[in-house]
Design a protein around this motif. Structure first.
Motif, PDB file in Angstrom:
ATOM      1  N   LEU A 150      24.844  23.414  -4.652  1.00  0.00           N
ATOM      2  CA  LEU A 150      23.810  24.075  -3.849  1.00  0.00           C
ATOM      3  C   LEU A 150      24.292  24.328  -2.422  1.00  0.00           C
ATOM      4  O   LEU A 150      24.058  25.408  -1.873  1.00  0.00           O
TER       5      LEU A 150
ATOM      6  N   GLU B  55      13.580  17.123  -7.516  1.00  0.00           N
ATOM      7  CA  GLU B  55      13.730  18.025  -6.364  1.00  0.00           C
ATOM      8  C   GLU B  55      14.912  18.966  -6.572  1.00  0.00           C
ATOM      9  O   GLU B  55      14.803  20.174  -6.362  1.00  0.00           O
ATOM     10  N   LEU B  56      16.045  18.396  -7.006  1.00  0.00           N
ATOM     11  CA  LEU B  56      17.231  19.224  -7.245  1.00  0.00           C
ATOM     12  C   LEU B  56      17.014  20.200  -8.394  1.00  0.00           C
ATOM     13  O   LEU B  56      17.450  21.348  -8.326  1.00  0.00           O
TER      14      LEU B  56
ATOM     15  N   GLU C  62      25.085  28.128  -0.514  1.00  0.00           N
ATOM     16  CA  GLU C  62      24.401  28.568   0.705  1.00  0.00           C
ATOM     17  C   GLU C  62      25.354  28.838   1.862  1.00  0.00           C
ATOM     18  O   GLU C  62      24.931  29.312   2.904  1.00  0.00           O
TER      19      GLU C  62
ATOM     20  N   ALA D 121      17.245  28.793  -7.051  1.00  0.00           N
ATOM     21  CA  ALA D 121      18.507  29.507  -6.838  1.00  0.00           C
ATOM     22  C   ALA D 121      18.826  30.427  -8.017  1.00  0.00           C
ATOM     23  O   ALA D 121      19.288  31.555  -7.825  1.00  0.00           O
TER      24      ALA D 121
ATOM     25  N   ARG E 147      24.129  18.775  -5.667  1.00  0.00           N
ATOM     26  CA  ARG E 147      23.936  19.025  -4.231  1.00  0.00           C
ATOM     27  C   ARG E 147      25.117  19.804  -3.672  1.00  0.00           C
ATOM     28  O   ARG E 147      24.945  20.703  -2.852  1.00  0.00           O
TER      29      ARG E 147
ATOM     30  N   ASN F 243      15.237  23.048  -7.004  1.00  0.00           N
ATOM     31  CA  ASN F 243      16.111  23.865  -6.145  1.00  0.00           C
ATOM     32  C   ASN F 243      17.049  24.736  -6.978  1.00  0.00           C
ATOM     33  O   ASN F 243      17.318  25.881  -6.628  1.00  0.00           O
TER      34      ASN F 243
END
Length: 169
Positions: free
Chosen positions: A22, A83-84, A26, A91, A19, A87
């Protein structure tokens, strides 16, 4: 259950670390005011490398074994993990795609940086056509933020080239 709890703790540490990666990816980039477009390509190449390394780690046999044990134990942490994982894949795909599209501009970076203003202007129509192609076809790089950043860097490079030309002349 003791093994499951330990593995869930490990999984939660990984989730927290991923997390963080990520979130950092961003965040707004801090860049010098006068950098050229090659810095944009370098940024995306670096990001692609980071996310590909992360994907390789996630796909390793060690991680797969832990996931399969937690699946057998019906662990609740796997929902967050999946979910990660998605993601990270998004990315990584974005970075790879952006590198592929920005490489089409690479042939213009030399003339923008080293040519005289007159010679440089000969390349601008082709350069702008390529930027337009990226905007029209890239699934990730066609945002106003990306295009503004790219055009600003192209402009910076043109200005720097003209300054150098004027100081030499």
């Amino acid at each position: 259950t003791e093994v499951t709890e330990k593995l869930e703790e490990v999984m939660m540490i990984w989730i927290k670390q991923i997390r963080q990666v990520l979130v950092e990816s961003e965040q707004m980039r801090r860049e010098a005011d006068d950098i050229g477009p090659s810095a944009e390509l370098e940024h995306w190449k670096s990001r692609m490398s980071s996310f590909n390394s992360l994907l390789d780690e996630i796909k390793s046999s060690r991680v797969k074994k832990i996931i399969s044990i937690l699946q057998a134990a019906r662990s609740k942490t796997l929902k967050q993990w999946k979910e990660l994982d998605g993601n990270i894949t998004i990315a990584a795909n974005e970075a790879k795609d952006n590198v592929r599209y920005l490489y089409t501009l690479d042939k213009f970076f030399g003339p923008l940086a080293k040519a005289s203003p007159v010679t440089m202007m000969e390349h601008v129509p082709s350069l702008m056509n390529t930027v337009c192609m990226i905007y029209c076809t890239s699934p990730y790089y066609n945002t106003s933020e990306c295009m503004t950043s790219l055009l600003l860097k192209i402009t910076n490079q043109m200005i720097n080239t003209c300054k150098i030309y004027l100081c030499e002349g």
